[in-house]
Design an enzyme around this catalytic site. Structure first.
Site, PDB file in Angstrom:
ATOM      1  N   SER A 130    -101.428  46.469  49.206  1.00  0.00           N
ATOM      2  CA  SER A 130    -101.130  45.357  50.351  1.00  0.00           C
ATOM      3  C   SER A 130     -99.806  44.736  50.343  1.00  0.00           C
ATOM      4  O   SER A 130     -99.525  44.643  49.159  1.00  0.00           O
ATOM      5  CB  SER A 130    -102.376  44.478  50.369  1.00  0.00           C
ATOM      6  OG  SER A 130    -102.291  42.996  50.968  1.00  0.00           O
ATOM      7  N   TYR A 155    -107.498  37.680  45.649  1.00  0.00           N
ATOM      8  CA  TYR A 155    -107.520  38.971  46.351  1.00  0.00           C
ATOM      9  C   TYR A 155    -106.395  39.529  46.049  1.00  0.00           C
ATOM     10  O   TYR A 155    -106.047  40.823  45.745  1.00  0.00           O
ATOM     11  CB  TYR A 155    -107.653  38.893  47.860  1.00  0.00           C
ATOM     12  CG  TYR A 155    -107.377  40.228  48.453  1.00  0.00           C
ATOM     13  CD1 TYR A 155    -108.373  41.398  48.638  1.00  0.00           C
ATOM     14  CD2 TYR A 155    -106.268  40.467  49.280  1.00  0.00           C
ATOM     15  CE1 TYR A 155    -108.003  42.516  49.217  1.00  0.00           C
ATOM     16  CE2 TYR A 155    -105.848  41.479  49.760  1.00  0.00           C
ATOM     17  CZ  TYR A 155    -106.688  42.480  50.067  1.00  0.00           C
ATOM     18  OH  TYR A 155    -106.427  43.628  50.412  1.00  0.00           O
ATOM     19  N   LYS A 159    -104.711  43.263  43.662  1.00  0.00           N
ATOM     20  CA  LYS A 159    -103.986  44.127  44.102  1.00  0.00           C
ATOM     21  C   LYS A 159    -102.839  44.231  43.263  1.00  0.00           C
ATOM     22  O   LYS A 159    -102.440  45.651  42.630  1.00  0.00           O
ATOM     23  CB  LYS A 159    -103.557  44.138  45.729  1.00  0.00           C
ATOM     24  CG  LYS A 159    -104.489  44.276  46.532  1.00  0.00           C
ATOM     25  CD  LYS A 159    -105.014  45.382  46.728  1.00  0.00           C
ATOM     26  CE  LYS A 159    -106.394  45.706  47.688  1.00  0.00           C
ATOM     27  NZ  LYS A 159    -107.023  46.775  47.820  1.00  0.00           N
TER      28      LYS A 159
HETATM   29  P1  NAD Z   1    -113.469  47.390  54.776  1.00  0.00           P
HETATM   30  O1  NAD Z   1    -114.336  46.484  54.223  1.00  0.00           O
HETATM   31  O2  NAD Z   1    -113.639  48.085  56.150  1.00  0.00           O
HETATM   32  O3  NAD Z   1    -113.588  48.815  53.820  1.00  0.00           O
HETATM   33  C1  NAD Z   1    -113.784  48.814  52.152  1.00  0.00           C
HETATM   34  C2  NAD Z   1    -115.091  49.828  52.268  1.00  0.00           C
HETATM   35  O4  NAD Z   1    -115.266  49.823  50.674  1.00  0.00           O
HETATM   36  C3  NAD Z   1    -116.347  49.319  52.833  1.00  0.00           C
HETATM   37  O5  NAD Z   1    -117.062  50.367  53.513  1.00  0.00           O
HETATM   38  C4  NAD Z   1    -117.257  48.789  51.522  1.00  0.00           C
HETATM   39  O6  NAD Z   1    -118.718  49.084  51.794  1.00  0.00           O
HETATM   40  C5  NAD Z   1    -116.791  49.649  50.556  1.00  0.00           C
HETATM   41  N1  NAD Z   1    -116.884  49.189  49.111  1.00  0.00           N
HETATM   42  C6  NAD Z   1    -116.435  48.100  48.779  1.00  0.00           C
HETATM   43  N2  NAD Z   1    -116.529  47.738  47.374  1.00  0.00           N
HETATM   44  C7  NAD Z   1    -117.677  49.014  46.980  1.00  0.00           C
HETATM   45  C8  NAD Z   1    -117.707  49.469  45.814  1.00  0.00           C
HETATM   46  N3  NAD Z   1    -117.975  48.778  44.622  1.00  0.00           N
HETATM   47  N4  NAD Z   1    -118.293  50.708  45.588  1.00  0.00           N
HETATM   48  C9  NAD Z   1    -118.387  51.329  47.021  1.00  0.00           C
HETATM   49  N5  NAD Z   1    -117.957  51.116  47.941  1.00  0.00           N
HETATM   50  C10 NAD Z   1    -117.415  49.791  48.257  1.00  0.00           C
HETATM   51  O7  NAD Z   1    -111.966  47.241  54.336  1.00  0.00           O
HETATM   52  P2  NAD Z   1    -110.811  48.118  54.844  1.00  0.00           P
HETATM   53  O8  NAD Z   1    -110.062  47.159  55.871  1.00  0.00           O
HETATM   54  O9  NAD Z   1    -110.930  49.334  55.423  1.00  0.00           O
HETATM   55  O10 NAD Z   1    -109.833  47.855  53.625  1.00  0.00           O
HETATM   56  C11 NAD Z   1    -109.894  49.269  52.775  1.00  0.00           C
HETATM   57  C12 NAD Z   1    -108.831  49.086  51.674  1.00  0.00           C
HETATM   58  O11 NAD Z   1    -107.571  48.684  52.018  1.00  0.00           O
HETATM   59  C13 NAD Z   1    -109.047  47.812  50.919  1.00  0.00           C
HETATM   60  O12 NAD Z   1    -108.728  48.252  49.554  1.00  0.00           O
HETATM   61  C14 NAD Z   1    -108.256  46.671  51.023  1.00  0.00           C
HETATM   62  O13 NAD Z   1    -107.946  45.547  50.342  1.00  0.00           O
HETATM   63  C15 NAD Z   1    -107.085  47.322  51.708  1.00  0.00           C
HETATM   64  N6  NAD Z   1    -106.028  46.870  52.680  1.00  0.00           N
HETATM   65  C16 NAD Z   1    -106.819  46.326  53.926  1.00  0.00           C
HETATM   66  C17 NAD Z   1    -106.079  45.654  54.902  1.00  0.00           C
HETATM   67  C18 NAD Z   1    -106.708  45.033  56.097  1.00  0.00           C
HETATM   68  O14 NAD Z   1    -106.140  44.068  56.619  1.00  0.00           O
HETATM   69  N7  NAD Z   1    -107.691  45.644  56.634  1.00  0.00           N
HETATM   70  C19 NAD Z   1    -104.811  45.319  54.455  1.00  0.00           C
HETATM   71  C20 NAD Z   1    -104.297  45.617  53.390  1.00  0.00           C
HETATM   72  C21 NAD Z   1    -104.718  46.537  52.352  1.00  0.00           C
HETATM   73  C1  WQD Z   2    -102.309  36.742  61.238  1.00  0.00           C
HETATM   74  C2  WQD Z   2    -101.921  35.778  61.827  1.00  0.00           C
HETATM   75  C3  WQD Z   2    -102.715  33.463  61.027  1.00  0.00           C
HETATM   76  C4  WQD Z   2    -106.629  34.006  62.577  1.00  0.00           C
HETATM   77  C5  WQD Z   2    -104.671  39.093  56.035  1.00  0.00           C
HETATM   78  C6  WQD Z   2    -104.533  39.289  54.323  1.00  0.00           C
HETATM   79  C7  WQD Z   2    -103.632  40.050  53.850  1.00  0.00           C
HETATM   80  C8  WQD Z   2    -103.865  41.489  54.622  1.00  0.00           C
HETATM   81  C9  WQD Z   2    -104.010  41.434  56.088  1.00  0.00           C
HETATM   82  C10 WQD Z   2    -105.419  42.881  53.244  1.00  0.00           C
HETATM   83  C11 WQD Z   2    -101.459  34.518  60.887  1.00  0.00           C
HETATM   84  C12 WQD Z   2    -102.959  33.813  62.675  1.00  0.00           C
HETATM   85  C13 WQD Z   2    -105.452  34.179  62.540  1.00  0.00           C
HETATM   86  C14 WQD Z   2    -107.134  33.088  63.699  1.00  0.00           C
HETATM   87  C15 WQD Z   2    -104.936  32.583  63.936  1.00  0.00           C
HETATM   88  N1  WQD Z   2    -105.278  42.231  54.133  1.00  0.00           N
HETATM   89  N2  WQD Z   2    -104.386  33.545  62.844  1.00  0.00           N
HETATM   90  N3  WQD Z   2    -105.927  32.360  64.268  1.00  0.00           N
HETATM   91  O1  WQD Z   2    -103.329  36.304  57.122  1.00  0.00           O
HETATM   92  O2  WQD Z   2    -101.431  38.002  57.831  1.00  0.00           O
HETATM   93  O3  WQD Z   2    -103.139  38.653  56.312  1.00  0.00           O
HETATM   94  O4  WQD Z   2    -104.921  40.070  56.489  1.00  0.00           O
HETATM   95  O5  WQD Z   2    -104.611  43.064  52.273  1.00  0.00           O
HETATM   96  O6  WQD Z   2    -104.018  40.224  52.804  1.00  0.00           O
HETATM   97  O7  WQD Z   2    -103.964  37.814  54.070  1.00  0.00           O
HETATM   98  O8  WQD Z   2    -103.694  38.182  58.818  1.00  0.00           O
HETATM   99  O9  WQD Z   2    -105.067  38.620  60.717  1.00  0.00           O
HETATM  100  O10 WQD Z   2    -105.582  36.552  58.976  1.00  0.00           O
HETATM  101  O11 WQD Z   2    -103.347  36.232  60.323  1.00  0.00           O
HETATM  102  O12 WQD Z   2    -103.861  31.903  64.488  1.00  0.00           O
HETATM  103  O13 WQD Z   2    -108.204  32.919  64.057  1.00  0.00           O
HETATM  104  O14 WQD Z   2    -102.684  35.045  62.894  1.00  0.00           O
HETATM  105  O15 WQD Z   2    -102.414  32.126  60.960  1.00  0.00           O
HETATM  106  O16 WQD Z   2    -100.472  33.953  61.230  1.00  0.00           O
HETATM  107  P1  WQD Z   2    -102.836  37.756  57.502  1.00  0.00           P
HETATM  108  P2  WQD Z   2    -104.346  37.333  59.677  1.00  0.00           P
END
Ligand code: NAD
Ligand code: WQD
Length: 345
Positions: A130, A155, A159
């Site tokens: 991330s 979190y 990572k």
């Molecule tokens: P998500 O929660 O939709 O998907 C994660 C999946 O992993 C879920 O289906 C959950 O049930 C499963 N899971 C969690 N822990 C588990 C375990 N111990 N054993 C088996 N299954 C497990 O999340 P996502 O948005 O699809 O994110 C996927 C990956 O990408 C994560 O590693 C997350 O940290 C990373 N990521 C997400 C974002 C984002 O904004 N969505 C941004 C950057 C990185």
């Molecule tokens: C985006 C912008 C908020 C909600 C997070 C995690 C990051 C990554 C992605 C996993 C910001 C604004 C939000 C609301 C708002 N995930 N906002 N009203 O914070 O950039 O990142 O998700 O790795 O780890 O930190 O994403 O979608 O929460 O926010 O004004 O109700 O929207 O302030 O500027 P963020 P976000």
């Protein structure tokens, strides 16, 4: 003539938001897929939806990866050419309240998966990292050589720790591994059959927008308009989840074709463009012809002002492009929210 299968990929967390879209793109590109998920943040019906989109039957193991014995059974059951590890808990807010849960689940599951890969004939590993590993960056756009700064949440720290563990593992065991550092994934599959399924009140902007527009939430709160940005609201690099899924296929192809230059590689996966919160709202309103009720309120604690990627390295090296724009992200997110309501899910 039978179809050519490029290999079998184990997708952990494959029923989650990004994992489900990646399974679809892997199958479209010629891979077979097996999924492990413990359903902690996903629903079983997503499996049917992936099967409906792709027309393929998919192996599914309902296993918690922090349970090493169970996870090993799955590796004994099938031969995997490669593993993509999505499974993790992902709420920044929740990680501040329950840091232990995040360290145990996110770091523990990586350690277990790597133990399984080490003793098996798996070619390589792809990890969901991330942009939070960069903390509050000094210079924008963020390149891959930007340093890891202080993690803003447990979190983000998980990572950073996982990337270090994977790097060491890849070098010592000669198992080429790739971390993809996602910026802000949004949007949904064009079919409207899969998308993001937040549990409870969403933390993230786009699910909050769509839930407000559908009437599940009264009003969106915009967290601050006094930042030093184009319109005072924070800037992020939003990326369409299907573009992100395609980046995984490129990473898998690279590992399968033994094209990596180093045992451990890492890439920024973003569009390279930054949009403010108000620009996101305007795009949503314009493309969907929906008026969104919102108020400007105070800043959210822990939010950084701006972050967006330099994606030149991933474009060149992974031979990948983010081709979908903000309007397409907003259109697909809205179709998904409406279909979710229709299906009563
Ligand atoms: P998500 O929660 O939709 O998907 C994660 C999946 O992993 C879920 O289906 C959950 O049930 C499963 N899971 C969690 N822990 C588990 C375990 N111990 N054993 C088996 N299954 C497990 O999340 P996502 O948005 O699809 O994110 C996927 C990956 O990408 C994560 O590693 C997350 O940290 C990373 N990521 C997400 C974002 C984002 O904004 N969505 C941004 C950057 C990185
Ligand atoms: C985006 C912008 C908020 C909600 C997070 C995690 C990051 C990554 C992605 C996993 C910001 C604004 C939000 C609301 C708002 N995930 N906002 N009203 O914070 O950039 O990142 O998700 O790795 O780890 O930190 O994403 O979608 O929460 O926010 O004004 O109700 O929207 O302030 O500027 P963020 P976000």
């Amino acid at each position: 003539m039978g179809k050519i299968v490029k290999g079998r990929i184990l997708v952990t967390g494959g029923l989650g938001y990004i994992g489900s879209h990646t399974c679809v793109e892997l199958i479209r590109s010629g891979y077979e897929v097996s999924i492990i998920d413990n359903l902690v943040n996903s629903e079983r019906f997503i499996l049917d939806r992936i099967e409906k989109i792709t027309g393929e039957k998919i192996d599914f193991y309902e296993i918690d990866i922090t349970d090493l014995t169970q996870t090993m059974i799955c590796f004994n059951d099938k031969k995997f050419d490669l593993v993509i590890h999505f499974a993790a808990l992902k709420s920044v807010n929740e990680s501040i309240k329950f840091p232990d849960r995040y360290f145990k689940n996110n770091v523990g599951s990586v350690e277990n998966i790597l133990k399984c890969i080490k003793s098996e004939d798996v070619k390589g590993f792809v990890f969901s990292s991330s942009c939070t590993v960069y903390g509050q960056p000094d210079i924008l756009p963020v390149t891959e050589s930007s340093p890891f700064k202080k993690a803003e949440s447990p979190y983000a720290e998980t990572k950073q720790i996982c990337e270090k563990i994977i790097k060491e593992f890849a070098i010592i065991n000669k198992k080429p591994s790739i971390s993809l550092r996602y910026f802000n994934p949004v949007g949904a599959h064009d079919s409207g059959l899969i998308g993001e399924l937040p549990r409870g009140v969403p933390d993230n902007l786009v699910p909050f927008i769509t839930q407000t527009a559908i009437g599940k939430r009264e009003k969106l709160k915009v967290f601050g308009d006094d930042y030093s940005t184009k319109d005072g609201t924070p800037v992020r690099d939003y990326i369409h989840v299907v573009d992100l899924a395609e980046a995984h296929v490129s990473a898998v192809d690279r590992l399968m074709n033994e094209e990596t230059n180093e045992s451990y590689e890492f890439f920024n996966i973003g569009t390279g463009k930054g949009y403010s919160v108000l620009e996101v709202i305007k795009s949503f309103e314009r493309v969907n012809k929906v008026q969104l009720p919102y108020d400007i309120v105070g800043r959210r604690q822990g939010d950084i002002e701006s972050i967006y990627s330099d994606n030149k390295f991933s474009k060149q090296t992974l031979n990948w492009r983010a081709s979908r724009d903000l309007d397409q992200m907003m259109k697909s997110a809205w179709i998904w929210e409406k279909k979710l309501k229709e299906s009563g899910s």
